[in-house]
Design a protein around this motif. Structure first.
Motif, PDB file in Angstrom:
ATOM      1  N   GLN A 179      22.664 -38.145 -13.234  1.00  0.00           N
ATOM      2  CA  GLN A 179      22.301 -36.749 -13.430  1.00  0.00           C
ATOM      3  C   GLN A 179      23.168 -35.864 -12.534  1.00  0.00           C
ATOM      4  OE1 GLN A 179      17.959 -36.738 -12.611  1.00  0.00           O
ATOM      5  NE2 GLN A 179      17.672 -36.438 -14.799  1.00  0.00           N
ATOM      6  N   GLY A 190      21.205 -33.525 -17.485  1.00  0.00           N
ATOM      7  CA  GLY A 190      20.074 -34.427 -17.284  1.00  0.00           C
ATOM      8  C   GLY A 190      20.360 -35.885 -17.515  1.00  0.00           C
ATOM      9  N   ALA A 191      21.514 -36.202 -18.104  1.00  0.00           N
ATOM     10  CA  ALA A 191      21.808 -37.614 -18.389  1.00  0.00           C
ATOM     11  C   ALA A 191      23.294 -37.803 -18.674  1.00  0.00           C
ATOM     12  CB  ALA A 191      20.995 -38.105 -19.585  1.00  0.00           C
ATOM     13  N   THR A 238      17.652 -43.763 -19.835  1.00  0.00           N
ATOM     14  CA  THR A 238      17.297 -42.432 -20.311  1.00  0.00           C
ATOM     15  C   THR A 238      16.156 -42.560 -21.309  1.00  0.00           C
ATOM     16  OG1 THR A 238      19.009 -42.612 -22.017  1.00  0.00           O
ATOM     17  CG2 THR A 238      19.612 -41.506 -19.974  1.00  0.00           C
ATOM     18  N   LYS A 287      17.355 -37.315 -21.190  1.00  0.00           N
ATOM     19  CA  LYS A 287      17.105 -37.168 -19.765  1.00  0.00           C
ATOM     20  C   LYS A 287      16.878 -38.529 -19.128  1.00  0.00           C
ATOM     21  CE  LYS A 287      14.207 -34.558 -16.511  1.00  0.00           C
ATOM     22  NZ  LYS A 287      13.068 -33.620 -16.390  1.00  0.00           N
ATOM     23  N   PRO A 318      16.450 -42.229 -11.843  1.00  0.00           N
ATOM     24  CA  PRO A 318      17.410 -41.111 -11.888  1.00  0.00           C
ATOM     25  C   PRO A 318      18.394 -41.209 -10.714  1.00  0.00           C
ATOM     26  CG  PRO A 318      15.174 -40.330 -12.243  1.00  0.00           C
ATOM     27  CD  PRO A 318      15.059 -41.768 -11.811  1.00  0.00           C
ATOM     28  N   TYR A 351      21.956 -39.807  -8.749  1.00  0.00           N
ATOM     29  CA  TYR A 351      22.935 -38.742  -8.517  1.00  0.00           C
ATOM     30  C   TYR A 351      24.210 -39.333  -7.907  1.00  0.00           C
ATOM     31  CZ  TYR A 351      19.398 -35.192  -9.519  1.00  0.00           C
ATOM     32  OH  TYR A 351      18.456 -34.400 -10.140  1.00  0.00           O
TER      33      TYR A 351
END
Length: 455
Positions: free
Chosen positions: A110, A378-379, A398, A404, A409, A411
């Motif tokens: 994300q 978001g994805a 996802t 998403k 999740p 980063y």
């Protein structure tokens, strides 16, 4: 206080120590600016196919980055399982699919922004604002280079131009300026570094005749620096000029690909007008790492402008098949050749290869012809290979449409922490004191992802 002291070398290297045994000694990062579509490449969603053509947002309450959601749009390419791992890859990447058992996929990436420039900054530096050190700068600050005649950190931009945000993507930020990247021109027939050599009409100037002047200049620079120790720009400029003198010998040899076999050049796609530029970048990346460069970043795509034949990067708002079709073949040929070449030479064992983009794309169609996709922070999917990575695995998921990230999740902080770990660095200890804060690449975030690492 500063936790890693630098050696005073021409490269401005770090202390060349690690917190734990390193699995990788070098990094090659492929960056695909524009926003690669996860649902057309690596993130297989059967439900997306089943519901294709139905409204994505029946209530009309959602707003994408630049459009209202259209109908659900299945992948523009079919997906198939590959390798012993059975990982799904779309038919956009037939060559990369052969290496699926060497790849570890992060499906749940994300970003904090859907703007190209800030998202590129975030993926490169961990921050959406400009002015922070890039990952390559942090790595060379911590580990330095194994080469005396080449820079520790090299960037090969797409020949079409710089990426969104420009050179700030590989800047050193508040780190000593010597840690910013050296940009090489990868085009055939061009000097790898502008103004590295004197004009042809300066026949009297050569390395031997110039040495006395260089020695005198060095003594003046050292005298000037002695009263200005805090000026890292001055030190970096001196180191750059000294490195430039060595590059006059090493750079031409590096960029001369005539020693590479015809079969190797064919494998990298250098026979094809579409694939030759990126193939050359990938081959040069292998040669750079082979010669001791610590961090190499290459861009598959440039700054965003309107399409001529295709857009100059992966930003496929109007026509995914047109734009991803072009860039998919470019990435597929070059990246697959790079992996095969590294593996054949045994270099993949200690070279970490990373491929990422700044964000993904929406699972709904965009545009009057319903052939594009809008931005999606978001994805998106990133993959890693070599350098201690466990191939054939996937991390995170996802939702059923690829809209998403819902499981793990992830980063850039986690990707960066994992890469630093493989290089032998604890990401929480690689810091630099700036404006009252102990800064680090992963800020106050980041976790190593053990599922991606070989046991």
């Amino acid at each position: 206080m500063q936790t890693m002291l630098r050696q005073q070398t021409a490269q401005g290297a770090g202390v060349q120590t690690t917190d734990h045994p390193a699995r990788a000694k070098a990094v090659i990062q492929i960056f695909c600016p524009g926003g690669m579509s996860q649902v057309d490449t690596f993130d297989y969603k059967p439900e997306l196919e089943k519901r294709s053509g139905k409204p994505f947002d029946p209530d009309g309450k959602l707003q994408f980055f630049a459009s209202k959601p259209g109908n659900i749009q299945g992948s523009f390419w079919p997906f198939q399982q590959h390798g012993e791992s059975g990982r799904w890859i779309s038919d956009l990447f037939p060559q990369l699919a052969k290496h699926v058992d060497d790849l570890a996929f992060i499906y749940s990436m994300q970003s904090k922004t859907a703007l190209h420039g800030p998202a590129c900054f975030m993926m490169n530096t961990g921050f959406t604002l400009p002015g922070f050190p890039s990952m390559g700068s942090w790595v060379t600050y911590g580990l330095g280079s194994e080469s005396e005649d080449l820079p520790a950190f090299v960037v090969l931009p797409d020949p079409k131009g710089l990426p969104p945000g420009g050179i700030i993507n590989w800047g050193a930020g508040f780190l000593p300026a010597v840690h910013q990247a050296t940009t090489l021109d990868s085009r055939a027939g061009h000097q790898p570094i502008n103004d590295l050599f004197p004009p042809q009409n300066f026949d009297a100037v050569n390395r031997d005749s110039d040495q006395a002047g260089l020695d005198f200049l060095r003594s003046l620079n050292q005298q000037h620096l002695s009263d200005r120790q805090a000026n890292t720009d001055l030190e970096a400029r001196m180191s750059a000029y000294e490195l430039a003198a060595r590059l006059q010998l090493s750079a031409p040899e590096l960029s001369d690909l005539s020693s590479e076999s015809a079969a190797t050049q064919q494998m990298y796609g250098m026979h094809d007008e579409t694939t030759t530029d990126f193939g050359r970048q990938c081959l040069l990346a292998r040669r750079l790492v082979e010669r001791g460069v610590r961090f190499v970043q290459l861009y598959c795509g440039a700054e965003n402008t309107t399409a001529k034949k295709t857009r100059p990067n992966w930003d496929s708002h109007e026509d995914v098949v047109r734009d991803h079709g072009h860039w998919g073949r470019v990435l597929d040929t070059g990246a697959a050749a790079l992996l095969a070449d590294l593996k054949r030479s045994g270099m993949l064992d200690d070279t970490l290869v990373i491929c990422t983009t700044e964000f993904g794309r929406q699972p709904a169609a965009q545009g009057a012809q319903a052939t594009g996709r809008d931005h999606n922070a978001g994805a998106f999917t990133a993959w890693m290979a070599g350098g201690g990575i466990q191939g054939g695995v996937g991390y995170g998921t996802t939702d059923e449409l690829g809209f998403k990230a819902i499981e793990h999740p992830t980063y850039c902080y986690d990707l960066h922490a994992t890469a630093l770990h493989l290089l032998g660095i604890d990401h929480t200890k690689l810091t630099f004191y700036h404006n009252g804060i102990e800064r680090r690449l992963t800020d106050v975030h980041g976790h190593v992802i053990p599922e991606l690492i070989k046991s």
